[in-house]
Design a protein around this motif. Structure first.
Motif, PDB file in Angstrom:
ATOM      1  N   LEU A 108       6.272 -33.713  25.211  1.00 35.21           N
ATOM      2  CA  LEU A 108       7.202 -33.833  26.338  1.00 35.21           C
ATOM      3  C   LEU A 108       8.584 -34.240  25.840  1.00 35.21           C
ATOM      4  O   LEU A 108       9.610 -33.713  26.289  1.00 35.21           O
ATOM      5  CB  LEU A 108       6.696 -34.886  27.334  1.00 35.21           C
ATOM      6  N   ALA A 109       8.630 -35.195  24.903  1.00 35.79           N
ATOM      7  CA  ALA A 109       9.913 -35.654  24.377  1.00 35.79           C
ATOM      8  C   ALA A 109      10.646 -34.516  23.681  1.00 35.79           C
ATOM      9  O   ALA A 109      11.866 -34.389  23.784  1.00 35.79           O
ATOM     10  CB  ALA A 109       9.700 -36.814  23.412  1.00 35.79           C
ATOM     11  N   VAL A 155      11.996 -32.357  26.596  1.00 37.97           N
ATOM     12  CA  VAL A 155      12.984 -32.939  27.504  1.00 37.97           C
ATOM     13  C   VAL A 155      14.191 -33.493  26.745  1.00 37.97           C
ATOM     14  O   VAL A 155      15.338 -33.245  27.124  1.00 37.97           O
ATOM     15  CB  VAL A 155      12.338 -34.053  28.361  1.00 37.97           C
ATOM     16  N   VAL A 174       2.797 -36.967  24.778  1.00 39.46           N
ATOM     17  CA  VAL A 174       4.102 -37.596  25.019  1.00 39.46           C
ATOM     18  C   VAL A 174       5.147 -37.047  24.048  1.00 39.46           C
ATOM     19  O   VAL A 174       6.281 -36.766  24.440  1.00 39.46           O
ATOM     20  CB  VAL A 174       3.995 -39.126  24.887  1.00 39.46           C
TER      21      VAL A 174
END
Lengths: 442, 78
Positions: free
Chosen positions: A286-287, A290, A283
């Motif tokens: 991904l953060a 993005v 996660v």
């Protein structure tokens, strides 16, 4: 014999000399002290001393405030905020004590916040000022957003992502509930557009984040975008989180049919340890890719979770979950309480923040439930819409509410673990929403 | 310049909800991929392995019981 006498005399003289020098220095000290006193202290008749003392009492300061007294921000205050306003605020903090102790509303945070507010409204002492201890606490960890981040580490260490990992699509419910944030943002700017209040876009964003139902995130955003509204936002956020069991069930029942509320969900599959260990890294990666703006919150959250799931740093995990989060909670509560000073809280804006806050909460709950109904239109395992309301963060209270409402209709329907999925996804969702808001104002 | 705040708010809403959903959808896909890879290449010890272990333990227990019985018998003889 002569020798001894000489030695004795020498010793005597030495002692005498030492004595006189010591005595001299003592005299000098006394003299210095007396001259120092003479500069500041003028002898006054006893009656005048009593009058002067009486003028310094809190009663006089409240009834007949000194017009030159400055607020914690170094601004002049109206006499209402110096006198009656403070009394009203102290009574409000008593009401918060009652809510926390008698009603059990989030006492862990509400008590420190309320007591901080009590202290911040004391006249003369200026505890919330830059040099008062509340002001020092505020500058130490709130104005630089430190405390919410530490709380996030502790929350991460307490969170089990197992339910989310075994049924990942429920994360969408946690996303839908963030509509509470952005829907309210539109509402807040509309209010100021039509002239009811005067909120800037930053202030409106900070208020709407209450809909994320996540205390640390609200405080993080409020200190970044609208520090002047911090007290009202934090109090609204935490008091509504405490009222989740009252606010949510009517909305959940109104939007679902009897058959939907009795849907039984398939049992969760077993999640391996390696999955739980990889998840925080996944996660966070991904953060990073993005939305880097959200990484302070998500990074701290995942740090805590990673320590827990690693299983090799039990001591650190234990400290994050208990000692560190408890200490930080005390400071965070007192620091937020310092913003409950009458001159900052007893303003018309506060009322609008309270109203917008509860709208944000309700909209978020409704959006989560409706999203679950929407997902049921697609093929696949059916979702009980009652777990949609858990998409607003408020871990684990919102999940417990889903479980409780579900059991009202079917005693054997245990929704708690199913609701934990959207619940923790809601935390991630509000952190992402916070990142979006921050990036928009960069 | 008079900016329409409401329009700004609506823009924020679409951008914000879009980002939140995009992030969560990517996250869901990544979780599914991760679970697949982990179950495919790094499976946890299977139930059969555990069963074998317990079978071994049972054998050990039997041996211990036999040894104790023998010792008691020896003691009674002596």
């Amino acid at each position: 014999m002569k020798n001894i006498v000489i030695k004795f005399l020498a010793l005597f003289m030495l002692l005498a000399f030492a004595n006189t020098t010591a005595g001299a220095s003592e005299h000098e000290a006394v003299a210095k002290a007396s001259t120092h006193k003479e500069e500041t202290y003028v002898s006054k008749p006893f009656s005048e001393m009593i009058m002067g003392f009486l003028k310094d009492t809190g009663v006089v300061a409240l009834v007949n405030p000194d017009p030159n007294e400055l607020s914690a921000n170094g601004e002049h205050m109206s006499s209402f905020h110096q006198g009656l306003g403070r009394v009203i605020m102290i009574l409000i903090t008593f009401f918060l004590f009652w809510l926390a102790i008698a009603k059990g509303f989030e006492p862990l945070l509400l008590l420190p916040i309320a007591f901080g507010g009590f202290l911040a409204n004391i006249p003369v002492a200026n505890i919330a000022g830059a040099h008062g201890f509340l002001g020092v606490i505020y500058n130490m960890g709130l104005s630089n957003e430190m405390f919410p981040i530490i709380i996030f580490m502790g929350v991460g260490a307490m969170t089990d992502f197992g339910p989310l990992l075994s049924n990942p699509k429920t994360a969408l419910l946690g996303g839908a509930a963030q509509f509470g944030i952005f829907g309210t943002l539109v509402g807040a700017v509309a209010l100021s557009h039509y002239g009811f209040v005067d909120f800037t876009l930053q202030q409106a964003s900070a208020i709407s984040i209450i809909g994320g139902a996540d205390g640390p995130t609200s405080i993080f955003i409020a200190t970044k975008l609208a520090p002047e509204l911090l007290g009202a936002i934090a109090v609204a956020s935490y008091s509504y989180m405490a009222m989740v069991p009252i606010i949510q069930p009517p909305i959940m029942k109104a939007l679902t049919t009897d058959a939907e509320r009795k849907i039984k969900m398939t049992t969760l599959r077993h999640v391996t340890r390696l999955e739980k260990l990889v998840f925080p890294i996944l996660v966070l990666s991904l953060a990073i890719m993005v939305l880097p703006e959200s990484t302070p919150l998500i990074g701290a959250f995942m740090f805590g979770n990673f320590l827990k799931e690693s299983g090799v740093v039990e001591r650190l995990n234990d400290t994050l979950q208990n000692a560190l989060i408890n200490i930080t909670t005390i400071f965070l509560g007192l620091g937020v309480g310092s913003k409950l000073a009458a001159d900052q809280f007893l303003v018309p804006d506060t009322m609008f923040i309270m109203i917008l806050g509860i709208i944000a909460f309700s909209v978020g709950t409704a959006a989560g439930v409706l999203m679950a109904k929407l997902m049921n239109l697609f093929p696949g395992h059916k979702i009980n819409p009652l777990i949609g309301s858990a998409g607003v963060s408020a871990v684990p209270m919102a999940a417990r509410v889903s479980n409780k409402v579900g059991m009202e209709y079917d005693r054997t329907n245990m929704l708690l673990m199913h609701a934990m999925g959207p619940n923790v996804a809601g935390v991630i969702g509000s952190a992402v929403a916070a990142g979006v808001l921050i990036s928009l104002f960069q | 310049m008079e900016t329409n705040l409401v329009m700004e708010g609506v823009k924020f809403m679409f951008l914000g909800m879009g980002t939140v959903f995009a992030f969560l959808i990517i996250m869901i896909m990544a979780i599914n991929l991760m679970s697949y890879i982990i179950h495919r290449f790094f499976p946890e010890p299977k139930a059969a392995d555990i069963a074998v272990n317990t079978a071994n333990e049972q054998q050990d227990k039997n041996k211990i019981v036999a040894a104790i019985t023998a010792a008691i018998a020896h003691h009674r003889q002596g």
